[in-house]
Design a protein around this motif. Structure first.
Motif, short mmCIF file in Angstrom:
data_model
loop_
_atom_site.label_atom_id
_atom_site.label_comp_id
_atom_site.label_asym_id
_atom_site.label_seq_id
_atom_site.Cartn_x
_atom_site.Cartn_y
_atom_site.Cartn_z
N ILE A 194 0.84 -1.20 0.00
CA ILE A 194 0.00 0.00 0.00
C ILE A 194 0.88 1.25 0.00
O ILE A 194 0.64 2.18 -0.78
CB ILE A 194 -0.97 0.00 1.22
CG1 ILE A 194 -2.03 -1.09 1.03
CG2 ILE A 194 -1.62 1.37 1.39
CD1 ILE A 194 -2.86 -1.39 2.27
N LEU A 195 1.92 1.27 0.85
CA LEU A 195 2.81 2.43 0.91
C LEU A 195 3.56 2.65 -0.40
O LEU A 195 3.69 3.78 -0.87
CB LEU A 195 3.83 2.26 2.06
CG LEU A 195 3.26 2.40 3.46
CD1 LEU A 195 4.31 1.97 4.49
CD2 LEU A 195 2.81 3.83 3.72
N VAL A 196 4.02 1.57 -1.01
CA VAL A 196 4.75 1.67 -2.28
C VAL A 196 3.80 2.18 -3.38
O VAL A 196 4.18 3.02 -4.20
CB VAL A 196 5.39 0.30 -2.66
CG1 VAL A 196 5.90 0.30 -4.09
CG2 VAL A 196 6.52 -0.03 -1.69
N GLU A 197 2.57 1.67 -3.39
CA GLU A 197 1.57 2.10 -4.36
C GLU A 197 1.26 3.59 -4.21
O GLU A 197 1.22 4.32 -5.21
CB GLU A 197 0.28 1.29 -4.11
CG GLU A 197 -0.46 0.94 -5.39
CD GLU A 197 -1.56 -0.05 -5.09
OE1 GLU A 197 -2.69 0.40 -4.82
OE2 GLU A 197 -1.29 -1.27 -5.14
N ARG A 198 1.08 4.04 -2.98
CA ARG A 198 0.81 5.46 -2.71
C ARG A 198 1.94 6.33 -3.23
O ARG A 198 1.73 7.37 -3.82
CB ARG A 198 0.63 5.71 -1.22
CG ARG A 198 -0.75 5.44 -0.74
CD ARG A 198 -0.92 5.97 0.68
NE ARG A 198 -2.08 5.33 1.31
CZ ARG A 198 -2.15 4.97 2.57
NH1 ARG A 198 -1.12 5.20 3.37
NH2 ARG A 198 -3.24 4.41 3.05
N LYS A 199 3.17 5.88 -2.95
CA LYS A 199 4.35 6.64 -3.35
C LYS A 199 4.42 6.76 -4.87
O LYS A 199 4.74 7.83 -5.41
CB LYS A 199 5.61 5.95 -2.82
CG LYS A 199 6.83 6.86 -2.78
CD LYS A 199 8.06 6.11 -2.37
CE LYS A 199 8.46 6.43 -0.95
NZ LYS A 199 9.68 5.73 -0.56
N SER A 200 4.10 5.67 -5.58
CA SER A 200 4.17 5.71 -7.04
C SER A 200 3.05 6.57 -7.65
O SER A 200 3.19 7.09 -8.74
CB SER A 200 4.16 4.30 -7.63
OG SER A 200 2.91 3.69 -7.38
N GLU A 201 1.95 6.74 -6.91
CA GLU A 201 0.86 7.58 -7.39
C GLU A 201 1.20 9.06 -7.25
O GLU A 201 0.67 9.89 -7.97
CB GLU A 201 -0.44 7.29 -6.61
CG GLU A 201 -1.09 5.99 -7.03
CD GLU A 201 -2.24 5.59 -6.10
OE1 GLU A 201 -2.59 6.37 -5.19
OE2 GLU A 201 -2.77 4.49 -6.30
N GLU A 202 2.06 9.39 -6.28
CA GLU A 202 2.38 10.81 -6.00
C GLU A 202 3.17 11.47 -7.06
O GLU A 202 3.93 11.27 -7.76
CB GLU A 202 3.11 10.93 -4.66
CG GLU A 202 2.17 10.75 -3.51
CD GLU A 202 2.90 10.64 -2.17
OE1 GLU A 202 4.12 10.82 -2.13
OE2 GLU A 202 2.22 10.34 -1.18
#
Length: 131
Positions: free
Chosen positions: A123-131
């Motif tokens: 989830i954290l990695v996904e959020r980071k890639s969305e930013e």
């Protein structure tokens, strides 16, 4: 997807037993016997969860946790200790540990926590890639 775990403990028998039990459950497991060795592995690889002993020779678990979280904030760290106190638990959470367990760790509970760690990290990695 297999959980990728780094086990960090200076007690060889404990480390080998945990390594074997996790491997048998299909996890991809690496080991380190010191905080310094763990940091070297974290530098060169990523893990879903790091199971980190608090009492290590040289650099202790708290110090290793601080550096791991600074370098790879998405990595989930579960601290283990033979002598837990409420203060230690609070300190661990402040430093970014996902969880804190007393030794000997119940393997079933530890596996559940590692699976949660993998989900949290994704989830954290996904959020980071969305930013």
């Amino acid at each position: 997807m297999a959980e990728k775990v780094l086990l960090v403990d200076d007690e060889q028998n404990f480390l080998e037993a945990l390594f074997e039990r996790m491997r048998l459950r299909g996890m991809e497991v690496s080991v380190a016997t010191s905080g310094e060795e763990a940091l070297g592995k974290v530098e060169n690889d990523t893990y879903d969860a790091i199971v980190l002993d608090l009492m290590l020779p040289g650099m202790d678990g708290f110090e290793a946790l601080k550096i791991i979280k600074a370098r790879r904030p998405e990595t989930q760290v579960i601290l283990l200790t033979g002598r837990a106190t409420v203060e230690m638990s609070v300190e661990a959470m402040k430093l970014g540990a996902m969880d804190f367990m007393e030794k000997p760790a119940d393997i079933g509970q530890l596996i559940v926590k590692i699976k949660k760690a993998q989900v949290r990290k994704m989830i954290l990695v996904e959020r980071k890639s969305e930013e």
